[in-house]
Design a protein around this motif. Structure first.
Motif, PDB file in Angstrom:
ATOM      1  N   PRO A 174      65.107  93.721 189.799  1.00 34.70           N
ATOM      2  CA  PRO A 174      64.316  94.727 190.528  1.00 34.70           C
ATOM      3  C   PRO A 174      64.003  95.938 189.667  1.00 34.70           C
ATOM      4  CG  PRO A 174      66.600  94.804 191.203  1.00 34.70           C
ATOM      5  CD  PRO A 174      66.478  93.614 190.305  1.00 34.70           C
ATOM      6  N   ARG A 175      62.910  96.587 190.010  1.00 36.63           N
ATOM      7  CA  ARG A 175      62.478  97.808 189.329  1.00 36.63           C
ATOM      8  C   ARG A 175      62.887  98.992 190.197  1.00 36.63           C
ATOM      9  NH1 ARG A 175      60.631 102.179 187.335  1.00 36.63           N
ATOM     10  NH2 ARG A 175      58.750 102.258 186.047  1.00 36.63           N
ATOM     11  N   CYS A 205      64.087  90.159 181.579  1.00 34.38           N
ATOM     12  CA  CYS A 205      63.828  89.185 182.643  1.00 34.38           C
ATOM     13  C   CYS A 205      62.346  88.822 182.663  1.00 34.38           C
ATOM     14  CB  CYS A 205      64.216  89.757 183.997  1.00 34.38           C
ATOM     15  SG  CYS A 205      65.884  90.412 184.069  1.00 34.38           S
ATOM     16  N   LYS A 206      62.062  87.571 182.952  1.00 34.84           N
ATOM     17  CA  LYS A 206      60.672  87.118 183.000  1.00 34.84           C
ATOM     18  C   LYS A 206      59.918  87.745 184.167  1.00 34.84           C
ATOM     19  CE  LYS A 206      61.439  82.666 180.714  1.00 34.84           C
ATOM     20  NZ  LYS A 206      61.342  81.192 180.830  1.00 34.84           N
ATOM     21  N   GLY A 243      55.284  99.108 177.760  1.00 35.35           N
ATOM     22  CA  GLY A 243      56.400  99.539 176.939  1.00 35.35           C
ATOM     23  C   GLY A 243      57.651  98.743 177.225  1.00 35.35           C
ATOM     24  N   ASP A 244      58.717  99.102 176.574  1.00 37.92           N
ATOM     25  CA  ASP A 244      60.009  98.431 176.757  1.00 37.92           C
ATOM     26  C   ASP A 244      60.865  99.201 177.755  1.00 37.92           C
ATOM     27  OD1 ASP A 244      59.337  96.534 174.765  1.00 37.92           O
ATOM     28  OD2 ASP A 244      59.978  97.926 173.188  1.00 37.92           O
ATOM     29  N   SER A 245      61.835  98.484 178.331  1.00 33.54           N
ATOM     30  CA  SER A 245      62.750  99.102 179.289  1.00 33.54           C
ATOM     31  C   SER A 245      64.178  98.724 178.944  1.00 33.54           C
ATOM     32  CB  SER A 245      62.414  98.661 180.718  1.00 33.54           C
ATOM     33  OG  SER A 245      61.140  99.140 181.109  1.00 33.54           O
ATOM     34  N   SER A 261      69.611  90.895 181.305  1.00 36.13           N
ATOM     35  CA  SER A 261      68.934  89.645 181.654  1.00 36.13           C
ATOM     36  C   SER A 261      68.997  89.344 183.146  1.00 36.13           C
ATOM     37  CB  SER A 261      69.541  88.475 180.866  1.00 36.13           C
ATOM     38  OG  SER A 261      70.930  88.353 181.120  1.00 36.13           O
ATOM     39  N   GLY A 262      69.392  90.299 183.949  1.00 32.56           N
ATOM     40  CA  GLY A 262      69.342  90.146 185.397  1.00 32.56           C
ATOM     41  C   GLY A 262      70.624  90.444 186.130  1.00 32.56           C
TER      42      GLY A 262
END
Length: 312
Positions: A121-122, A174-175, A184-186, A229-230
């Motif tokens: 989740p974001r 995560c895909k 950008g990256d997180s 990765s989740g």
């Protein structure tokens, strides 16, 4: 001149009425005890004092509704066509109520966005209490996850291997993760994983930083190397714990010390102490046959997982 005393009397009465309304009028001397004894079930969660359903106001006095419970701790029972979900708002953001442990004065919340955001989740906001801060506070084993979103690490600063070293270790990969319109990256970090220099560099290179509370016990039991990765999503969905107390409102605190329950108006005005025998007091229920206060009275020492927590 004969009318002057009458006009003066009318003026003084008008001031008295205005002052009474401004400071909150007291309730009638008695009330319907079912107002406070009702317990509502929403999904798997029982909702009772000091919480209350937002559409189940306890009663009315004059034209102003009042609740048996704390203002700002109203819960909405949401229905999505399949199940009921209890939702509470903190500073305008929705949190799902996972559990309320009344014996320990603990409420377990999870960010509603995180619960519905898939495996990765974001998160979109920090956790702030707003006006509910008067009642709620962190307690128990809590920790934080810090998210950096929309980061641009290029160009890398010369002779600084720190940014490249954590890029693979802490970058969310995560895909199904959505970073938002800025791209950008997180990255996600647990407390203490960032040195001040690297954190300062990320502050400069990332468009958004969000810190959210998590349960430390759940975090420690998780596979922390798999957070990017989740695994962080699973930690968020277990929620975090808050304690409630009336200690910051002396009137309500004294009311509850003698087994009373506090009635508030919608504008957070203390209206009276509702006693179990149906009487209303302006202070407490000592004259209503209430038992003396114990160590479990609200605002005193609360027992949580075999630990004593003092509400300060």
């Amino acid at each position: 001149m004969a009318h002057l005393p009458l006009l003066l009397l009318f003026f003084l009465l008008l001031i008295g009425v205005h002052a009474s309304v401004s400071h909150g009028s007291p309730l009638p001397p008695t009330y319907n005890t079912s107002i406070c004894s009702k317990s509502y079930k929403c999904g798997d969660v029982n909702i009772s004092y000091p919480f209350h359903l937002s559409d189940a106001i306890g009663g009315t006095y004059g034209y102003a509704p009042f609740s048996c419970g704390y203002t700002d701790l109203d819960i909405t029972c949401s229905w999505d066509g399949r199940k009921e979900t209890p939702i509470i708002q903190l500073n305008g953001n929705n949190y799902t109520v996972l559990d309320i442990i009344y014996d320990s004065y603990i409420i377990v919340l999870a960010d509603t966005d995180a619960l519905g955001g898939g495996s990765c989740p974001r998160v979109r906001h920090n956790v702030t209490f707003g006006q509910a801060y008067e009642w709620l506070q962190y307690t128990g084993p809590s920790d934080n996850l810090t998210f950096f979103f929309g980061c641009n690490l290029l160009p890398l600063p010369p002779m600084d291997p720190g940014l490249t070293r954590f890029a693979d270790k802490y970058q969310i990969n995560c895909k199904d993760f959505s970073n938002g319109p800025n791209g950008g990256d997180s990255f996600v970090f647990t407390s203490g994983e960032l040195d001040p220099k690297t954190e300062s560099e990320l502050d400069r290179r990332c468009s958004q930083i969000i810190v959210v509370p998590v349960n430390r016990t759940i975090l420690n039991l998780s596979n922390q190397s798999a957070l990017p990765s989740g695994e962080y999503g699973q930690v968020l969905k277990k929620g975090f714990e808050l304690a409630w107390t009336s200690r910051k409102d002396e009137q309500c605190y004294q009311c509850e010390r003698f087994q009373g329950q506090c009635a508030y108006s919608q504008n957070r005005t203390f209206l009276g102490c509702l006693c179990s025998d149906g009487k209303v007091s302006t202070k407490d229920c000592r004259n209503s046959g209430a038992p003396p206060p114990t160590s479990n009275s609200s605002g005193g020492l609360q027992r949580w997982q075999n630990k004593e927590i003092a509400f300060l």
